[in-house]
Design a protein around this motif. Structure first.
Motif, PDB file in Angstrom:
ATOM      1  N   ASP A 133       0.818  -1.222   0.000  1.00 10.64           N
ATOM      2  CA  ASP A 133       0.000   0.000   0.000  1.00 10.64           C
ATOM      3  C   ASP A 133       0.856   1.278   0.000  1.00 10.64           C
ATOM      4  O   ASP A 133       0.367   2.368   0.276  1.00 10.64           O
ATOM      5  N   ASP A 134       2.160   1.137  -0.318  1.00 14.53           N
ATOM      6  CA  ASP A 134       3.120   2.239  -0.392  1.00 14.53           C
ATOM      7  C   ASP A 134       3.474   2.855   0.955  1.00 14.53           C
ATOM      8  O   ASP A 134       4.053   3.932   1.010  1.00 14.53           O
ATOM      9  N   THR A 135       3.126   2.202   2.053  1.00  6.62           N
ATOM     10  CA  THR A 135       3.613   2.621   3.364  1.00  6.62           C
ATOM     11  C   THR A 135       4.848   1.788   3.673  1.00  6.62           C
ATOM     12  O   THR A 135       5.197   0.869   2.930  1.00  6.62           O
ATOM     13  N   TRP A 136       5.514   2.105   4.784  1.00  8.33           N
ATOM     14  CA  TRP A 136       6.755   1.426   5.151  1.00  8.33           C
ATOM     15  C   TRP A 136       6.639   0.824   6.536  1.00  8.33           C
ATOM     16  O   TRP A 136       5.938   1.351   7.402  1.00  8.33           O
ATOM     17  N   THR A 137       7.347  -0.281   6.753  1.00  3.74           N
ATOM     18  CA  THR A 137       7.405  -0.948   8.046  1.00  3.74           C
ATOM     19  C   THR A 137       8.867  -1.053   8.464  1.00  3.74           C
ATOM     20  O   THR A 137       9.721  -1.425   7.659  1.00  3.74           O
ATOM     21  N   ILE A 138       9.139  -0.719   9.731  1.00  2.00           N
ATOM     22  CA  ILE A 138      10.482  -0.881  10.278  1.00  2.00           C
ATOM     23  C   ILE A 138      10.509  -2.201  11.028  1.00  2.00           C
ATOM     24  O   ILE A 138       9.591  -2.510  11.792  1.00  2.00           O
ATOM     25  N   PHE A 139      11.551  -2.989  10.797  1.00  2.00           N
ATOM     26  CA  PHE A 139      11.655  -4.294  11.441  1.00  2.00           C
ATOM     27  C   PHE A 139      13.001  -4.444  12.128  1.00  2.00           C
ATOM     28  O   PHE A 139      13.972  -3.760  11.812  1.00  2.00           O
ATOM     29  N   ASP A 140      13.029  -5.348  13.078  1.00  2.00           N
ATOM     30  CA  ASP A 140      14.233  -5.663  13.840  1.00  2.00           C
ATOM     31  C   ASP A 140      14.930  -6.816  13.122  1.00  2.00           C
ATOM     32  O   ASP A 140      14.385  -7.913  13.016  1.00  2.00           O
ATOM     33  N   ARG A 141      16.111  -6.576  12.621  1.00  8.24           N
ATOM     34  CA  ARG A 141      16.839  -7.609  11.868  1.00  8.24           C
ATOM     35  C   ARG A 141      17.218  -8.814  12.739  1.00  8.24           C
ATOM     36  O   ARG A 141      17.353  -9.921  12.243  1.00  8.24           O
ATOM     37  N   ARG A 142      17.402  -8.595  14.029  1.00  8.20           N
ATOM     38  CA  ARG A 142      17.794  -9.703  14.915  1.00  8.20           C
ATOM     39  C   ARG A 142      16.653 -10.678  15.141  1.00  8.20           C
ATOM     40  O   ARG A 142      16.873 -11.882  15.229  1.00  8.20           O
ATOM     41  N   THR A 143      15.439 -10.153  15.268  1.00  9.05           N
ATOM     42  CA  THR A 143      14.301 -11.017  15.561  1.00  9.05           C
ATOM     43  C   THR A 143      13.438 -11.303  14.345  1.00  9.05           C
ATOM     44  O   THR A 143      12.672 -12.259  14.341  1.00  9.05           O
ATOM     45  N   GLY A 144      13.526 -10.439  13.335  1.00  9.89           N
ATOM     46  CA  GLY A 144      12.672 -10.569  12.162  1.00  9.89           C
ATOM     47  C   GLY A 144      11.273 -10.026  12.393  1.00  9.89           C
ATOM     48  O   GLY A 144      10.428 -10.068  11.504  1.00  9.89           O
ATOM     49  N   LYS A 145      11.044  -9.463  13.565  1.00  8.13           N
ATOM     50  CA  LYS A 145       9.712  -8.946  13.905  1.00  8.13           C
ATOM     51  C   LYS A 145       9.637  -7.446  13.660  1.00  8.13           C
ATOM     52  O   LYS A 145      10.657  -6.758  13.560  1.00  8.13           O
ATOM     53  N   ILE A 146       8.409  -6.941  13.600  1.00 10.23           N
ATOM     54  CA  ILE A 146       8.177  -5.508  13.445  1.00 10.23           C
ATOM     55  C   ILE A 146       8.718  -4.796  14.676  1.00 10.23           C
ATOM     56  O   ILE A 146       8.513  -5.240  15.805  1.00 10.23           O
ATOM     57  N   ALA A 147       9.412  -3.679  14.446  1.00 13.97           N
ATOM     58  CA  ALA A 147       9.985  -2.908  15.547  1.00 13.97           C
ATOM     59  C   ALA A 147       8.889  -2.252  16.373  1.00 13.97           C
ATOM     60  O   ALA A 147       7.872  -1.802  15.839  1.00 13.97           O
ATOM     61  N   GLU A 148       9.136  -2.209  17.674  1.00 15.41           N
ATOM     62  CA  GLU A 148       8.218  -1.563  18.603  1.00 15.41           C
ATOM     63  C   GLU A 148       9.053  -0.833  19.644  1.00 15.41           C
ATOM     64  O   GLU A 148      10.052  -1.345  20.136  1.00 15.41           O
ATOM     65  N   ARG A 149       8.663   0.388  19.969  1.00 14.64           N
ATOM     66  CA  ARG A 149       9.383   1.162  20.971  1.00 14.64           C
ATOM     67  C   ARG A 149       8.366   1.986  21.749  1.00 14.64           C
ATOM     68  O   ARG A 149       7.562   2.691  21.157  1.00 14.64           O
ATOM     69  N   SER A 150       8.379   1.855  23.046  1.00 13.57           N
ATOM     70  CA  SER A 150       7.482   2.602  23.933  1.00 13.57           C
ATOM     71  C   SER A 150       6.017   2.425  23.536  1.00 13.57           C
ATOM     72  O   SER A 150       5.229   3.358  23.571  1.00 13.57           O
ATOM     73  N   GLY A 151       5.676   1.223  23.112  1.00 12.59           N
ATOM     74  CA  GLY A 151       4.301   0.922  22.747  1.00 12.59           C
ATOM     75  C   GLY A 151       3.917   1.325  21.338  1.00 12.59           C
ATOM     76  O   GLY A 151       2.794   1.087  20.913  1.00 12.59           O
ATOM     77  N   LEU A 152       4.835   1.951  20.602  1.00  8.21           N
ATOM     78  CA  LEU A 152       4.546   2.346  19.226  1.00  8.21           C
ATOM     79  C   LEU A 152       5.030   1.258  18.277  1.00  8.21           C
ATOM     80  O   LEU A 152       6.197   0.882  18.298  1.00  8.21           O
TER      81      LEU A 152
END
Length: 61
Positions: A14-33
């Motif tokens: 959908d032309d949006t972007w997702t930041i992921f954690d390369r170590r875990t392969g999961k979507i990045a999350e910080r402070s509940g975001l």
């Protein structure tokens, strides 16, 4: 030795972007975001901020 950055980003259909954690392969999350559906213009800055947070010395009080 050059360490690979911990965080990366990929473009969604959908032309949006997702930041992921390369170590875990999961979507990045910080402070509940959860770092999904992001605008292209902010992704690079957010990845840099996440890297700086990860590299910052940890203090215990």
């Amino acid at each position: 030795m050059i360490e690979e950055p911990r965080f990366g980003a990929h473009k969604e259909p959908d032309d949006t972007w997702t930041i992921f954690d390369r170590r875990t392969g999961k979507i990045a999350e910080r402070s509940g975001l959860i770092m999904v559906r992001l605008n292209k213009n902010v992704v690079l800055g957010l990845v840099q901020i996440l890297e700086q947070i990860e590299d910052a010395p940890k203090c215990f009080h």
